[in-house]
Write a protein that holds these residues in place. Structure first.
Motif: not given
Length: 526
Positions: A182-186, A198-202, A224-234
């Protein structure tokens, strides 16, 4: 004619510093190669190499040492030592970690208020407004050449399984994958970001190379799920698991994780080129820089010297004496049969709760138990978390299920007993092995998982699987923390909102002398 422009971006990440500023162990003030004062020197050098450097903390900064406990519980009129250090170090942003809530919302709010940098958290939202808990889901850093770098903060959604409900009752904990998308699209559409971090405390619930689950998929570690499912994350900055991860990519996303207690710092280097008004990543890599505590930043030392002096004096306050042996000389052996230290902690809990069944853990292998003369330093060194206590109502079958869960901590290799993979991977989980008082039990590691408890008695009779029992334990465990799902949602009979360190200190002060005893109510065989 098309003008090509090159640019190098450096991102430095700290995570899970847990209150470590100075390169010392507060248990005995011995040297430790870690801490913000050491990392600050590294950061200064990196900025000299490349002025286009971002510094981000990835959470679990405010809690974890005797210094932070002293500030939070004994003398919080002084400036927060962690924030003083971070302000001097020039952080660009910080992310909320699960331990940021440990000292209560007022303490956290004051830390955020006095920070010269924003605290990011997109997926922890206010129930009343739906806004980010910190009012800052992300920030955008714009460089002189027009490059826009978006930094989004998200936090493990598993916090309600650990934290006291009253501390977080006004908050929603949303899924990190959904929030990141949601927020990367914004950020892309409204801010026109060129790079998204993306800085993820996890951490990672799956093996980074094979994708196979490494742990039960609870939603605690969705890296791992973030890497596989989130678009436009470098780039994905991670933490929480206290691992060291460098120069690995998952689905094209560069990942890094920089250990814990400030023993190292994560570094991301991104080479970019601008062509036809568009920035493109040419190369990206991550590395780890180990702390060098022999070269500390004197500014950081000076900034906390006043509160450090007061904390050291408080730590040396005498509490009382131990009669007998309450030392833990071998952590593995201390977990194989009843020992005087854990029996003492359980006795403190049962006395505070006025019940006769209790469980506790030896949190890590640095826990040494008590020497003859006990100071506040000894108490904090052994009981490092600001836990409070809860009494919950359990069925006998719940107690058996919990014992079977704790029995998974061991395995047998070549005829010898050792800590299983469950206890050490992907990070050390010694705090999830519980030892009980008020019941008699035997763990037989030679048996299959879930069939290792061969005896459970209560008052010399077999435990009634359908019976109701009042059990005292710390608030983390009572909420199901450590994957003790059999405790989650159970009726709370009593809430004791006093830190265990204070309960232990008061227990010793009242009695002056504590006898080290072992009633041998449990043991492990194999």
């Amino acid at each position: 004619m098309c003008i090509i422009e090159n640019f190098v971006l450096t991102i430095l990440e700290t995570s899970d510093v847990h209150g470590t500023v100075l390169p010392i162990n507060y248990s005995d003030n011995s040297y430790a190669n870690c801490g913000l004062a050491a990392l600050s020197t590294i950061i200064t050098l990196e900025r000299e190499i490349n002025q286009n450097t971002l510094l981000i903390d990835n959470g679990d900064m405010l809690q974890g040492t005797a210094l932070t406990y002293f500030h939070a519980k004994i003398n919080n009129n002084m400036p927060n030592p962690m924030i003083e250090a971070m302000n001097l170090m020039g952080y660009d942003a910080a992310v909320i970690g699960n331990h940021e809530f440990n000292y209560g919302r007022e303490y956290l709010n004051n830390a955020i208020k006095t920070s010269n940098f924003p605290w990011l958290c997109a997926n922890i939202t206010k129930k009343t407004t739906g806004e980010s808990f910190t009012n800052k889901p992300y920030i955008v850093k714009t460089f002189d050449n027009g490059l826009k770098v978006g930094i989004l903060g998200v936090t493990t959604k598993y916090i309600p399984n650990w934290e006291n409900p009253e501390t977080i009752q006004d908050l929603n904990f949303e899924d990190v994958v959904e929030s990141a998308n949601k927020w990367i699209e914004i950020m892309k559409k409204q801010e026109a970001t060129d790079i998204n971090i993306v800085a993820y405390h996890g951490g990672f619930e799956r093996d980074l190379e094979t994708g196979k689950p490494m742990e039960k998929l609870t939603g605690e570690n969705q890296g791992y799920e973030l890497c596989m499912k989130v678009k436009n994350m470098d780039v994905l900055l991670t933490g929480h698991q206290h691992r060291v991860i460098k120069n690995l990519s998952v689905n094209g996303v560069l990942v890094v994780q920089p250990g814990y207690n400030g023993n190292c710092i994560g570094k991301v280097s991104i080479d970019l080129v601008k062509n036809s008004r568009k920035w493109s990543i040419v190369n990206k890599k991550s590395s780890i820089i180990d702390a060098n505590a022999t070269d500390v930043d004197k500014r950081i030392l000076d900034s906390i010297s006043n509160i450090e002096t007061k904390a050291q004096a408080w730590l040396d306050i005498p509490m009382g004496n131990i009669e007998g042996d309450m030392l833990i000389k071998d952590p593995l052996k201390a977990r194989l049969k009843d020992n005087a230290y854990t029996e003492f902690i359980n006795n403190v809990q049962m006395e505070a709760a006025k019940v006769d069944i209790s469980n506790t853990a030896i949190f890590d292998n640095q826990c040494k138990g008590f020497e003859r003369n006990v100071t506040m330093r000894d108490i904090i060194a052994n009981y490092k978390y600001p836990n409070t206590l809860k009494v919950i109502s359990l069925k006998g079958s719940d107690i058996k299920a919990a014992l079977e869960k704790t029995a998974q901590y061991f395995s047998i290799v070549n005829g010898e007993i050792e800590v299983s993979k469950v206890g050490i991977y992907p990070k050390l989980h010694h705090y999830n092995y519980d030892m009980w008082e008020g019941i008699e039990y035997i763990i037989d590691v030679s048996k299959s998982i879930n069939y290792r408890i061969t005896k459970i008695n209560y008052k010399n009779c077999p435990l009634n699987m359908e019976g109701d029992y009042a059990v005292v334990m710390n608030n983390y465990r009572a909420g199901g923390g450590g994957d003790y799902s059999m405790f989650k949602g159970k009726p709370v009979l009593k809430d004791i909102p006093i830190d265990m360190a204070e309960l232990i200190a008061n227990y010793i002060l009242e009695r002056k002398t504590i006898k080290a005893v072992e009633n041998d109510n449990w043991k492990v065989i194999y």
